[in-house]
Enzyme design. Structure first.
Site, PDB file in Angstrom:
ATOM      1  N   HIS A 177       1.009  -1.265   0.044  1.00 48.26           N
ATOM      2  CA  HIS A 177      -0.015  -0.030   0.026  1.00 48.26           C
ATOM      3  C   HIS A 177       0.927   1.105  -0.084  1.00 48.26           C
ATOM      4  CE1 HIS A 177      -3.057  -2.994   1.715  1.00 48.26           C
ATOM      5  NE2 HIS A 177      -3.375  -2.796   0.667  1.00 48.26           N
TER       6      HIS A 177
ATOM      7  N   GLU B 191       1.606   3.630   3.142  1.00 51.61           N
ATOM      8  CA  GLU B 191       2.051   3.255   4.264  1.00 51.61           C
ATOM      9  C   GLU B 191       3.522   3.464   4.532  1.00 51.61           C
ATOM     10  OE1 GLU B 191       0.270  -0.528   4.693  1.00 51.61           O
ATOM     11  OE2 GLU B 191      -1.918   0.247   4.400  1.00 51.61           O
TER      12      GLU B 191
ATOM     13  N   HIS C 249       3.129  -3.363   6.922  1.00 46.66           N
ATOM     14  CA  HIS C 249       2.168  -2.217   6.609  1.00 46.66           C
ATOM     15  C   HIS C 249       1.906  -1.329   7.668  1.00 46.66           C
ATOM     16  CE1 HIS C 249      -0.039  -4.406   3.100  1.00 46.66           C
ATOM     17  NE2 HIS C 249       0.649  -5.481   3.532  1.00 46.66           N
TER      18      HIS C 249
ATOM     19  N   GLU D 105       1.415  -5.154  10.744  1.00 45.76           N
ATOM     20  CA  GLU D 105       1.070  -3.938  11.264  1.00 45.76           C
ATOM     21  C   GLU D 105       1.859  -3.224  11.901  1.00 45.76           C
ATOM     22  OE1 GLU D 105      -1.238  -2.942   9.080  1.00 45.76           O
ATOM     23  OE2 GLU D 105      -2.240  -4.499   8.276  1.00 45.76           O
TER      24      GLU D 105
HETATM   25  O1  LIG Z   1      -6.123  -0.406   8.421  1.00 45.03           O
HETATM   26  C1  LIG Z   1      -6.811  -0.972   7.545  1.00 45.03           C
HETATM   27  O2  LIG Z   1      -7.977  -1.083   7.241  1.00 45.03           O
HETATM   28  C2  LIG Z   1      -5.851  -1.899   6.293  1.00 45.03           C
HETATM   29  C3  LIG Z   1      -4.500  -1.999   6.943  1.00 45.03           C
HETATM   30  C4  LIG Z   1      -3.981  -3.248   5.882  1.00 45.03           C
HETATM   31  O3  LIG Z   1      -3.689  -2.721   4.779  1.00 45.03           O
HETATM   32  N1  LIG Z   1      -4.027  -4.272   6.243  1.00 45.03           N
HETATM   33  C5  LIG Z   1      -3.907  -5.626   5.373  1.00 45.03           C
HETATM   34  C6  LIG Z   1      -4.373  -6.907   5.790  1.00 45.03           C
HETATM   35  C7  LIG Z   1      -4.034  -8.104   5.072  1.00 45.03           C
HETATM   36  C8  LIG Z   1      -4.246  -9.162   5.680  1.00 45.03           C
HETATM   37  O4  LIG Z   1      -5.519  -9.506   6.218  1.00 45.03           O
HETATM   38  O5  LIG Z   1      -3.284 -10.137   6.000  1.00 45.03           O
HETATM   39  C9  LIG Z   1      -4.705  -5.392   4.121  1.00 45.03           C
HETATM   40  O6  LIG Z   1      -6.059  -4.843   4.200  1.00 45.03           O
HETATM   41  O7  LIG Z   1      -4.448  -5.710   3.023  1.00 45.03           O
HETATM   42 ZN   LIG Z   2      -1.407  -2.231   4.152  1.00 50.88          ZN
END
Ligand SMILES: O=C(O)CCC(=O)N[C@@H](CCC(=O)O)C(=O)O
Ligand SMILES: [Zn+2]
Length: 343
Positions: A63, A66, A159, A223
């Site tokens: 992303h 980030e 992320h 994260e």
């Molecule tokens: O904060 C958020 O809403 C999204 C943060 C983010 O990019 N999280 C990933 C998690 C991926 C996973 O579930 O392994 C995403 O949403 O792609």
């Molecule tokens: Zn992300």
């Protein structure tokens, strides 16, 4: 181009100056100890001359907005290129979406972290650049891991979250049917300050699931805090993670940390609520933090006149985002995870 990279040792600047592609790949040695391959824009591999035991992928900017993980990885790459630190383990750094970094957005056409495990070629097919990039990143990871069958394979996809979180740093452990979750990995991430783990129990199209499923890697979406623009990250909040990733790369072996469930918060993903109707709306406050908990029967969201309620005695929410395309995840619901198989 090689001279620019060696002069500035700033791989991010080099990548952003060539966001779509570089003119051919190239390689060089750092002293006699490390072979470096620049394979694509945002793709660099460090291979120690001495035998190593781990193949480590550190990806950032899947992303584009980030920024903290991008800065942290760029610092590690800088310190390797300047020989301030020397890799003892093979490592692949990926800067995922350079065009979105320049655009200062999560993505340009489509969320790249929904395009792995072949999703890039499904539906509309290989249309826009993010779909091509997801496919290319898959290939770089495949080439990297396939070079050794006897090395431990690790992938931390780094992320930051859109909103604040009650647990500032946490990781998503992708579904790994037939394989226990790794105590060693959970404790390593805890030493990185990533003290909260979300165990997933179904396949996804994320980058970490791809590495986990295709290559049996110890792979995680990590994260590291709340999303901030470049220059606004308090990098002191990332020191512990940076230090431990540096140790992972530069040490032949890390002292194992015994599993201690009191040092970590363990959650199981109870369900992923997907969007079916355009009027999908959450019922809780727009600024609710990740890991906010709700009680059985409380309404979490409405769509198409239907209420979506908490199903367990308590469910916590993470990544709520109503502004996603139909069919995609709006939120993950979490319950405590006392009974996972952790070995
Ligand atoms: O904060 C958020 O809403 C999204 C943060 C983010 O990019 N999280 C990933 C998690 C991926 C996973 O579930 O392994 C995403 O949403 O792609
Ligand atoms: Zn992300």
């Amino acid at each position: 181009m090689l001279s620019n990279l060696l002069k500035d040792q700033d791989f991010l600047a080099y990548t952003l100056a060539n966001p779509d592609k570089i003119d051919g790949c190239f390689d060089f040695m750092l002293g006699t100890h490390t072979h470096v391959d620049v394979l694509d824009t945002g793709v660099i591999v460090f291979t120690p001359s001495q035998n190593s035991t781990k193949d480590i992928v550190l990806s950032s900017a899947i992303h584009g907005n980030e920024t903290a993980p991008i800065e942290m990885c760029n610092q590690l790459i800088h310190d390797l290129l300047s020989e301030k630190i020397i890799a003892k383990q093979r490592c692949l750094f990926l800067i995922g979406n350079p065009a979105a970094i320049i655009n200062q957005t999560r993505f340009i056409d489509e969320n790249m972290n929904r395009l792995f495990s072949g999703a890039h070629s499904k539906g509309e097919g290989l249309t826009h650049p993010e779909r091509h990039r997801a496919k290319a990143l898959e290939q770089h990871v495949a080439d990297f891991f396939n070079a050794n069958s006897d090395h431990q394979r690790i992938h931390y996809d780094l992320h930051t979250a859109i909103r604040a979180s009650k647990h500032e740093k946490f990781a998503i452990y992708p579904y790994r049917p037939g394989r226990a979750f790794s105590a060693e990995q959970i404790m390593f991430l805890a030493t990185c300050g990533v003290d909260t783990m979300l165990f997933h129990h179904e396949p996804t199209t994320t980058f970490s699931y791809y590495s986990s499923q295709q290559f049996q890697a110890d792979a995680f979406t990590v994260e590291l805090g709340k999303v901030m623009p470049f220059g606004q990250n308090d990098m002191s909040r990332f020191t512990q993670t940076h230090t431990m990733l540096e140790k992972l790369i530069t040490e032949t072996a890390l002292a194992p940390v015994e599993f201690d469930s009191s040092k970590v918060n363990l959650y199981k993903v109870s369900r992923s609520i997907n969007k079916h109707v355009e009027d999908f709306a959450f019922s809780f406050a727009g600024d609710a933090e990740n890991f906010s908990a709700f009680s059985q029967g409380e309404v979490l969201a409405t769509e198409g006149g239907v209420e979506i309620k908490v199903e367990h005695p308590q469910e916590a929410i993470v990544f709520p985002n109503a502004n996603v395309p139909i069919g995609q995840r709006t939120v993950l619901c979490l319950v405590p995870a006392p009974n996972e198989s952790i070995v």
